[in-house]
Design a protein around this motif. Structure first.
Motif, PDB file in Angstrom:
ATOM      1  N   ILE A 105      39.600  -6.117  18.616  1.00  0.00           N
ATOM      2  CA  ILE A 105      38.877  -6.532  19.823  1.00  0.00           C
ATOM      3  C   ILE A 105      39.623  -6.026  21.057  1.00  0.00           C
ATOM      4  O   ILE A 105      39.020  -5.495  22.002  1.00  0.00           O
ATOM      5  N   GLN A 106      40.932  -6.174  21.064  1.00  0.00           N
ATOM      6  CA  GLN A 106      41.747  -5.750  22.201  1.00  0.00           C
ATOM      7  C   GLN A 106      41.634  -4.248  22.452  1.00  0.00           C
ATOM      8  O   GLN A 106      41.544  -3.802  23.593  1.00  0.00           O
ATOM      9  N   MET A 107      41.618  -3.464  21.387  1.00  0.00           N
ATOM     10  CA  MET A 107      41.579  -2.001  21.524  1.00  0.00           C
ATOM     11  C   MET A 107      40.161  -1.468  21.720  1.00  0.00           C
ATOM     12  O   MET A 107      39.980  -0.277  21.945  1.00  0.00           O
ATOM     13  N   GLY A 108      39.155  -2.340  21.622  1.00  0.00           N
ATOM     14  CA  GLY A 108      37.770  -1.888  21.748  1.00  0.00           C
ATOM     15  C   GLY A 108      37.350  -1.035  20.561  1.00  0.00           C
ATOM     16  O   GLY A 108      36.480  -0.177  20.676  1.00  0.00           O
ATOM     17  N   LEU A 154      50.955  -8.350  15.984  1.00  0.00           N
ATOM     18  CA  LEU A 154      50.411  -8.735  14.685  1.00  0.00           C
ATOM     19  C   LEU A 154      49.477  -7.662  14.140  1.00  0.00           C
ATOM     20  O   LEU A 154      49.506  -7.352  12.944  1.00  0.00           O
ATOM     21  N   GLY A 155      48.673  -7.063  15.023  1.00  0.00           N
ATOM     22  CA  GLY A 155      47.761  -6.000  14.588  1.00  0.00           C
ATOM     23  C   GLY A 155      48.499  -4.797  14.052  1.00  0.00           C
ATOM     24  O   GLY A 155      48.109  -4.216  13.027  1.00  0.00           O
ATOM     25  N   ARG A 156      49.586  -4.420  14.714  1.00  0.00           N
ATOM     26  CA  ARG A 156      50.376  -3.274  14.225  1.00  0.00           C
ATOM     27  C   ARG A 156      51.040  -3.597  12.887  1.00  0.00           C
ATOM     28  O   ARG A 156      51.204  -2.721  12.042  1.00  0.00           O
ATOM     29  N   LEU A 157      51.409  -4.846  12.708  1.00  0.00           N
ATOM     30  CA  LEU A 157      51.961  -5.257  11.418  1.00  0.00           C
ATOM     31  C   LEU A 157      50.883  -5.229  10.335  1.00  0.00           C
ATOM     32  O   LEU A 157      51.125  -4.773   9.215  1.00  0.00           O
ATOM     33  N   MET A 158      49.682  -5.672  10.673  1.00  0.00           N
ATOM     34  CA  MET A 158      48.603  -5.734   9.689  1.00  0.00           C
ATOM     35  C   MET A 158      48.093  -4.355   9.291  1.00  0.00           C
ATOM     36  O   MET A 158      47.439  -4.216   8.260  1.00  0.00           O
ATOM     37  N   ILE A 159      48.378  -3.337  10.091  1.00  0.00           N
ATOM     38  CA  ILE A 159      48.005  -1.971   9.709  1.00  0.00           C
ATOM     39  C   ILE A 159      48.605  -1.620   8.355  1.00  0.00           C
ATOM     40  O   ILE A 159      47.993  -0.930   7.541  1.00  0.00           O
ATOM     41  N   TRP A 160      49.784  -2.151   8.079  1.00  0.00           N
ATOM     42  CA  TRP A 160      50.455  -1.873   6.807  1.00  0.00           C
ATOM     43  C   TRP A 160      49.806  -2.614   5.643  1.00  0.00           C
ATOM     44  O   TRP A 160      50.116  -2.370   4.482  1.00  0.00           O
ATOM     45  N   ALA A 218      43.112 -11.175   4.690  1.00  0.00           N
ATOM     46  CA  ALA A 218      44.184 -11.289   5.681  1.00  0.00           C
ATOM     47  C   ALA A 218      44.227 -10.058   6.582  1.00  0.00           C
ATOM     48  O   ALA A 218      44.368 -10.160   7.804  1.00  0.00           O
ATOM     49  N   TYR A 219      44.082  -8.884   5.984  1.00  0.00           N
ATOM     50  CA  TYR A 219      44.083  -7.620   6.737  1.00  0.00           C
ATOM     51  C   TYR A 219      42.953  -7.609   7.768  1.00  0.00           C
ATOM     52  O   TYR A 219      43.157  -7.272   8.929  1.00  0.00           O
ATOM     53  N   TYR A 220      41.784  -7.986   7.331  1.00  0.00           N
ATOM     54  CA  TYR A 220      40.600  -7.939   8.193  1.00  0.00           C
ATOM     55  C   TYR A 220      40.655  -9.002   9.293  1.00  0.00           C
ATOM     56  O   TYR A 220      40.436  -8.708  10.467  1.00  0.00           O
ATOM     57  N   VAL A 221      40.965 -10.239   8.913  1.00  0.00           N
ATOM     58  CA  VAL A 221      40.897 -11.350   9.871  1.00  0.00           C
ATOM     59  C   VAL A 221      42.068 -11.312  10.852  1.00  0.00           C
ATOM     60  O   VAL A 221      41.894 -11.537  12.049  1.00  0.00           O
ATOM     61  N   LEU A 222      43.274 -11.011  10.371  1.00  0.00           N
ATOM     62  CA  LEU A 222      44.426 -10.979  11.279  1.00  0.00           C
ATOM     63  C   LEU A 222      44.484  -9.693  12.095  1.00  0.00           C
ATOM     64  O   LEU A 222      45.124  -9.643  13.138  1.00  0.00           O
ATOM     65  N   GLY A 223      43.813  -8.646  11.619  1.00  0.00           N
ATOM     66  CA  GLY A 223      43.714  -7.412  12.399  1.00  0.00           C
ATOM     67  C   GLY A 223      42.572  -7.430  13.391  1.00  0.00           C
ATOM     68  O   GLY A 223      42.498  -6.595  14.293  1.00  0.00           O
TER      69      GLY A 223
END
Length: 198
Positions: free
Chosen positions: A70-73, A19-25, A60-65
């Motif tokens: 958090i995972q990537m630190g 989801l994070g990689r998708l939200m990068i777009w 959406a970008y901020y909250v879903l990313g």
């Protein structure tokens, strides 16, 4: 227990990474909306929906990313002392601070549940009872029964007047994913304290 913890970490980390990689777009979505806003103001009739839609896209970008961050630190942290510590000491400090983050996200989820219930027409004080009634009505009677549980659907007071429940539901979903990710980080920190890696 270790297998269950590993499966939880893999599932949560995998979903949030995708989801994070998708939200990068999402940056390009926001840029496209704002570009259309500028073009419509310069060459056509100004669009009513562009600025508010850009705000929704940013949320959406901020909250879903956030869970991926958090995972990537990648979140902001004070590295004055932290960078020099051993992996075990970092894990102890991270495990403690993650508990504080879990509390904070719990407060955000509570607020998001209340705000989303309000946007779906519930104006009482016990939004948890509203959610229970809404879910029960949907499961037993389908969408029509769920509609009867809802009241006046909240709309934005702007000229465009979009419904607000979709963005509030996205925020609630994002906060829940952040909570799941912080629990995953806590499990990884406990493993590091024990000298293991998950």
């Amino acid at each position: 227990m270790r297998k269950l913890a590993c499966a939880y970490v893999r599932a949560v980390d995998g979903f949030n990474a995708g989801l994070g990689r998708l939200m990068i777009w999402g940056v390009f979505v926001m840029a496209g909306i704002l570009l259309w806003s500028s073009a419509s103001k310069a060459f056509f009739d100004p669009s009513l929906w562009t600025l508010e839609m850009a705000q929704f896209a940013m949320v959406a970008y901020y909250v879903l990313g956030g869970p991926y961050s958090i995972q990537m630190g990648a979140n902001v942290r004070m590295d004055l002392f932290y960078a020099e510590w051993s992996h075990r000491k970092k894990a102890w400090v991270d495990a403690f601070t993650v508990l504080l983050l879990v509390f904070y996200i719990g407060v955000l989820i509570h607020g998001a549940l209340n705000s989303t219930a309000y946007s779906l027409g519930y104006f009482g004080k016990n939004s948890y009872a509203f959610w229970w009634d809404l879910i029960t009505a949907f499961v037993t009677g389908g969408p029509d029964a769920a509609k009867e549980t809802m009241g006046y659907i909240e709309r934005s007071p702007t000229a465009w007047r979009p419904y607000l429940w979709p963005i509030k539901a996205i925020m609630l979903f994002g906060f829940i994913l952040m909570l799941l990710q912080t629990v995953s980080e806590l499990i990884k920190d406990i493993a590091r304290i024990k000298g293991e890696e998950i």
